[in-house]
Motif scaffolding. Structure first.
Motif, mmCIF file in Angstrom:
data_model
loop_
_atom_site.group_PDB
_atom_site.id
_atom_site.type_symbol
_atom_site.label_atom_id
_atom_site.label_comp_id
_atom_site.label_asym_id
_atom_site.label_seq_id
_atom_site.Cartn_x
_atom_site.Cartn_y
_atom_site.Cartn_z
ATOM 1 N N ASP A 80 0.842 -1.192 0.000
ATOM 2 C CA ASP A 80 0.000 0.000 0.000
ATOM 3 C C ASP A 80 0.888 1.256 0.000
ATOM 4 O O ASP A 80 2.112 1.170 0.040
ATOM 5 C CB ASP A 80 -0.933 -0.014 1.206
ATOM 6 N N ILE A 81 0.231 2.406 0.019
ATOM 7 C CA ILE A 81 0.937 3.672 -0.128
ATOM 8 C C ILE A 81 1.955 3.902 0.989
ATOM 9 O O ILE A 81 1.709 3.584 2.160
ATOM 10 C CB ILE A 81 -0.084 4.831 -0.189
ATOM 11 N N VAL A 82 3.109 4.420 0.617
ATOM 12 C CA VAL A 82 4.131 4.892 1.562
ATOM 13 C C VAL A 82 4.264 6.388 1.320
ATOM 14 O O VAL A 82 4.571 6.814 0.203
ATOM 15 C CB VAL A 82 5.482 4.195 1.337
ATOM 16 N N LEU A 83 4.012 7.173 2.337
ATOM 17 C CA LEU A 83 4.034 8.629 2.198
ATOM 18 C C LEU A 83 4.943 9.243 3.251
ATOM 19 O O LEU A 83 4.818 8.948 4.436
ATOM 20 C CB LEU A 83 2.616 9.193 2.364
ATOM 21 N N VAL A 84 5.862 10.086 2.800
ATOM 22 C CA VAL A 84 6.656 10.926 3.702
ATOM 23 C C VAL A 84 6.258 12.362 3.382
ATOM 24 O O VAL A 84 6.459 12.826 2.256
ATOM 25 C CB VAL A 84 8.169 10.730 3.508
ATOM 26 N N LYS A 85 5.655 13.042 4.347
ATOM 27 C CA LYS A 85 5.157 14.387 4.063
ATOM 28 C C LYS A 85 5.847 15.425 4.945
ATOM 29 O O LYS A 85 6.524 15.105 5.914
ATOM 30 C CB LYS A 85 3.640 14.450 4.230
ATOM 31 N N ASP A 86 5.669 16.676 4.539
ATOM 32 C CA ASP A 86 6.230 17.814 5.267
ATOM 33 C C ASP A 86 7.755 17.734 5.376
ATOM 34 O O ASP A 86 8.327 18.002 6.434
ATOM 35 C CB ASP A 86 5.609 17.936 6.661
ATOM 36 N N ILE A 87 8.410 17.363 4.279
ATOM 37 C CA ILE A 87 9.879 17.342 4.242
ATOM 38 C C ILE A 87 10.353 18.762 3.949
ATOM 39 O O ILE A 87 10.149 19.272 2.846
ATOM 40 C CB ILE A 87 10.399 16.390 3.149
ATOM 41 N N PRO A 88 10.977 19.433 4.903
ATOM 42 C CA PRO A 88 11.414 20.805 4.644
ATOM 43 C C PRO A 88 12.623 20.836 3.719
ATOM 44 O O PRO A 88 13.461 19.934 3.746
ATOM 45 C CB PRO A 88 11.770 21.335 6.041
ATOM 46 N N PHE A 89 12.709 21.876 2.898
ATOM 47 C CA PHE A 89 13.887 22.023 2.041
ATOM 48 C C PHE A 89 14.122 23.503 1.763
ATOM 49 O O PHE A 89 13.234 24.343 1.883
ATOM 50 C CB PHE A 89 13.732 21.252 0.725
ATOM 51 N N PHE A 90 15.357 23.790 1.374
ATOM 52 C CA PHE A 90 15.757 25.108 0.917
ATOM 53 C C PHE A 90 16.429 24.934 -0.429
ATOM 54 O O PHE A 90 17.284 24.068 -0.587
ATOM 55 C CB PHE A 90 16.738 25.758 1.897
ATOM 56 N N SER A 91 16.048 25.739 -1.385
ATOM 57 C CA SER A 91 16.693 25.702 -2.686
ATOM 58 C C SER A 91 16.952 27.135 -3.129
ATOM 59 O O SER A 91 16.768 28.083 -2.351
ATOM 60 C CB SER A 91 15.815 24.950 -3.693
ATOM 61 N N HIS A 92 17.405 27.290 -4.385
ATOM 62 C CA HIS A 92 17.656 28.615 -4.929
ATOM 63 C C HIS A 92 17.112 28.697 -6.342
ATOM 64 O O HIS A 92 17.341 27.800 -7.163
ATOM 65 C CB HIS A 92 19.154 28.940 -4.933
ATOM 66 N N ALA A 107 5.198 10.242 -2.111
ATOM 67 C CA ALA A 107 4.572 8.940 -1.869
ATOM 68 C C ALA A 107 4.876 7.997 -3.019
ATOM 69 O O ALA A 107 5.143 8.426 -4.148
ATOM 70 C CB ALA A 107 3.066 9.091 -1.715
ATOM 71 N N TYR A 108 4.843 6.696 -2.729
ATOM 72 C CA TYR A 108 4.949 5.695 -3.790
ATOM 73 C C TYR A 108 4.163 4.457 -3.389
ATOM 74 O O TYR A 108 3.848 4.240 -2.208
ATOM 75 C CB TYR A 108 6.417 5.356 -4.092
ATOM 76 N N LEU A 117 13.129 5.214 4.697
ATOM 77 C CA LEU A 117 12.386 6.475 4.685
ATOM 78 C C LEU A 117 13.310 7.687 4.586
ATOM 79 O O LEU A 117 12.958 8.692 3.957
ATOM 80 C CB LEU A 117 11.505 6.574 5.926
ATOM 81 N N SER A 118 14.476 7.607 5.181
ATOM 82 C CA SER A 118 15.395 8.739 5.123
ATOM 83 C C SER A 118 15.905 8.987 3.705
ATOM 84 O O SER A 118 16.313 10.111 3.371
ATOM 85 C CB SER A 118 16.584 8.513 6.061
ATOM 86 N N LYS A 119 15.868 7.951 2.859
ATOM 87 C CA LYS A 119 16.327 8.101 1.478
ATOM 88 C C LYS A 119 15.443 9.073 0.715
ATOM 89 O O LYS A 119 15.915 9.834 -0.142
ATOM 90 C CB LYS A 119 16.341 6.753 0.764
ATOM 91 N N ILE A 120 14.156 9.048 1.001
ATOM 92 C CA ILE A 120 13.234 9.949 0.304
ATOM 93 C C ILE A 120 13.553 11.394 0.666
ATOM 94 O O ILE A 120 13.640 12.272 -0.205
ATOM 95 C CB ILE A 120 11.784 9.594 0.655
ATOM 96 N N ALA A 121 13.752 11.659 1.953
ATOM 97 C CA ALA A 121 14.115 13.008 2.372
ATOM 98 C C ALA A 121 15.459 13.413 1.793
ATOM 99 O O ALA A 121 15.676 14.578 1.425
ATOM 100 C CB ALA A 121 14.146 13.084 3.896
#
Length: 204
Positions: A80-92, A107-108, A117-121
């Motif tokens: 079933d679905i695997v979701l990691v949400k609210d991953i903060p990021f900074f880009s330019h 999600a996938y 899970l840390s790989k997705i972040a």
């Protein structure tokens, strides 16, 4: 798909400038802005900026697909679905080189294998630490997971504020841009998109 950028990304493959050249470029910009590069507060600024850029744009030295390379197959049949949400990021922003500040929801749907899970972040971090447009970054995160893991589908939503809109130009603070990319079942089966959006928005 994702290559590590080891040389200056010019059309002719020109070698990356040296640290000294980078620092001199900062001095040039400071002089162009109208300040005195010899005053006490700015003497070490070129060195600090070059060091900061090395950290802020570290994603050019990293390969997202390599980061995603290790998967786990002992998942007790979980599909079933695997979701990691609210991953903060900074880009330019690649147009003005000012910050993009946001969060990603990824999600996938597994097809026999799952990621740590840390790989997705980490993938969000890698693509974030490059000059970007939000649309490109959203697609890059989705397709790197899709190409490496081969799941039944990937869904990515990014919500971000662009300082190029808040600090300059139209100067509209607080406006948020939302982008999405769907692959596989998330793209072809509307109910999977609905599930993804419901789970993401369930925090509100």
């Amino acid at each position: 798909m994702d290559a590590i950028v080891k040389t200056f990304p010019g059309k002719d493959g020109e070698a990356r400038p040296t640290q000294a050249e980078a620092e001199e470029a900062v001095r040039t910009l400071l002089r162009w802005a109208g300040d005195d590069v010899t005053r006490e507060g700015l003497i070490d600024t070129p060195k600090r900026v070059a060091k900061a850029y090395k950290e802020l744009f570290a994603g050019y030295e990293q390969d997202a697909e390599e980061e995603l390379g290790r998967t786990f197959e002992e998942v007790a049949g979980y599909d079933d679905i695997v979701l990691v949400k609210d991953i903060p990021f900074f880009s330019h922003c690649e147009h003005h080189m000012v910050p993009i500040i946001g969060k990603a929801h990824v999600a996938y749907l597994p097809d026999g294998k799952v990621l740590g899970l840390s790989k997705i972040a980490r993938v969000v971090e890698i693509f974030g630490r490059r000059l970007q447009t939000q649309e490109t970054m959203t697609a890059q995160v989705a397709h790197s997971i899709d190409d490496t893991l081969h799941p039944r589908g990937v869904a990515v939503m990014i919500e971000a504020e662009h300082m190029c809109m808040a600090m300059r130009g139209i100067k509209k603070q607080g406006s948020t841009t939302i982008t999405t990319t769907f692959t596989g079942a998330f793209k072809t089966e509307p109910h999977e998109q609905v599930r993804f959006m419901t789970l993401v928005r369930g925090r509100d």
